[in-house]
Design a protein around this motif. Structure first.
Motif, PDB file in Angstrom:
ATOM      1  N   ASN A  71       0.852  -1.182   0.000  1.00  0.00           N
ATOM      2  CA  ASN A  71       0.000   0.000   0.000  1.00  0.00           C
ATOM      3  C   ASN A  71       0.892   1.238   0.000  1.00  0.00           C
ATOM      4  N   GLY A 101      -2.213   2.275  -5.991  1.00  0.00           N
ATOM      5  CA  GLY A 101      -2.672   0.948  -6.367  1.00  0.00           C
ATOM      6  C   GLY A 101      -4.147   0.898  -6.699  1.00  0.00           C
ATOM      7  N   ASN A 102      -4.504  -0.038  -7.543  1.00  0.00           N
ATOM      8  CA  ASN A 102      -5.903  -0.344  -7.798  1.00  0.00           C
ATOM      9  C   ASN A 102      -6.230  -1.523  -6.887  1.00  0.00           C
ATOM     10  N   GLN A 115      -8.767  -2.423  -4.616  1.00  0.00           N
ATOM     11  CA  GLN A 115     -10.036  -3.125  -4.382  1.00  0.00           C
ATOM     12  C   GLN A 115     -10.236  -4.298  -5.327  1.00  0.00           C
ATOM     13  N   SER A 116     -10.000  -4.080  -6.633  1.00  0.00           N
ATOM     14  CA  SER A 116     -10.250  -5.181  -7.577  1.00  0.00           C
ATOM     15  C   SER A 116      -9.276  -6.336  -7.351  1.00  0.00           C
ATOM     16  N   PRO A 139       1.043  -3.447  -6.642  1.00  0.00           N
ATOM     17  CA  PRO A 139       0.147  -2.925  -7.672  1.00  0.00           C
ATOM     18  C   PRO A 139       0.598  -1.537  -8.122  1.00  0.00           C
ATOM     19  N   VAL A 154      -1.329   2.013 -10.245  1.00  0.00           N
ATOM     20  CA  VAL A 154      -2.151   2.735 -11.196  1.00  0.00           C
ATOM     21  C   VAL A 154      -1.783   4.190 -11.015  1.00  0.00           C
ATOM     22  N   CYS A 174       1.018  -3.830 -13.746  1.00  0.00           N
ATOM     23  CA  CYS A 174       0.903  -2.592 -14.522  1.00  0.00           C
ATOM     24  C   CYS A 174       2.015  -1.607 -14.127  1.00  0.00           C
ATOM     25  N   HIS A 199      -3.678  -6.425 -16.458  1.00  0.00           N
ATOM     26  CA  HIS A 199      -4.305  -6.509 -15.130  1.00  0.00           C
ATOM     27  C   HIS A 199      -4.950  -7.876 -14.966  1.00  0.00           C
ATOM     28  N   GLU A 257      -6.323  -9.105 -12.435  1.00  0.00           N
ATOM     29  CA  GLU A 257      -7.524  -8.968 -11.605  1.00  0.00           C
ATOM     30  C   GLU A 257      -8.728  -8.449 -12.390  1.00  0.00           C
ATOM     31  N   LYS A 258      -8.484  -7.959 -13.625  1.00  0.00           N
ATOM     32  CA  LYS A 258      -9.582  -7.461 -14.469  1.00  0.00           C
ATOM     33  C   LYS A 258      -9.705  -8.277 -15.749  1.00  0.00           C
TER      34      LYS A 258
END
Length: 193
Positions: A7, A11-12, A14-15, A45, A47, A77, A175, A177-178
């Motif tokens: 953290n 970072g993105n 939640q997903s 992560p 973003v 990413c 990603h 996670e997506k």
């Protein structure tokens, strides 16, 4: 298994958390060096914009910690790009884990590359049981050129490394996670390393 998501404000999260939970695991969100070092697996992560993200890493001392980690680490990413030597985005020095410089796509193509694209030339246990030319979700204006550490390739204007590996460090430009079921399988492969 103790899984930590770093953290650092870029970072993105939640997903990624939801994808991990769907796989039956829990992750802890942390910027505490002791907790990160004690984890079995670490997800890095990212973003946003490289220079501001790197400033946040520098301010927390995580820039010095991450390259010393010995457990499996997955950069996603911008996280992957920050693990490279440097990036043209904001002329930013990276963590130097992957021996490649991140470049900007030319103005001949629409940037960011946003949406689904295929991955191929798959190597590494991270991509175990993933078929060639599966579609993954990407959003990025900068790319890592193909290099010795490439474990997957994508073509957008040119062929580039859509995943990297060096020792215990892994990175995906896409990603997972997506990226639906295939992306979750890649996250599952990472958790099984």
């Amino acid at each position: 298994m103790k899984l930590v998501i770093i953290n650092y404000g870029a970072g993105n999260i939640q997903s990624i958390m939801f994808a991990i939970e769907r796989l039956g695991y829990n992750a802890v969100l942390s910027n505490d060096p002791a907790e990160i070092k004690a984890a079995d697996k670490v997800i890095f992560p990212g973003v946003g914009e490289a220079s501001s993200a790197m400033k946040m890493l520098l301010a927390s001392g995580l820039d010095a910690l991450i390259p010393t980690l010995t457990q499996p680490v997955l950069g996603i990413c911008l996280g992957m790009q920050l693990m490279c030597n440097k990036t043209e985005e904001g002329n930013t020095k990276g963590l130097g884990i992957f021996d490649v410089d991140v470049l900007k796509f030319s103005n001949k193509v629409k940037v960011p590359q946003m949406g689904w694209n295929t991955i191929y030339n798959l190597k590494s246990d991270l991509l175990k049981d993933i078929s060639e030319n599966e579609y993954m979700y990407l959003v990025h204006s900068f790319y890592a050129p193909n290099c010795a550490e490439s474990i997957a390739t994508t073509n957008y204007e040119l062929e580039y490394a859509s995943a990297l590996q060096k020792n215990n460090f892994y990175g995906t430009q896409f990603h997972p996670e997506k990226s639906g079921d295939v992306g979750e399988k890649i996250l599952g492969n990472f958790l099984a390393l």
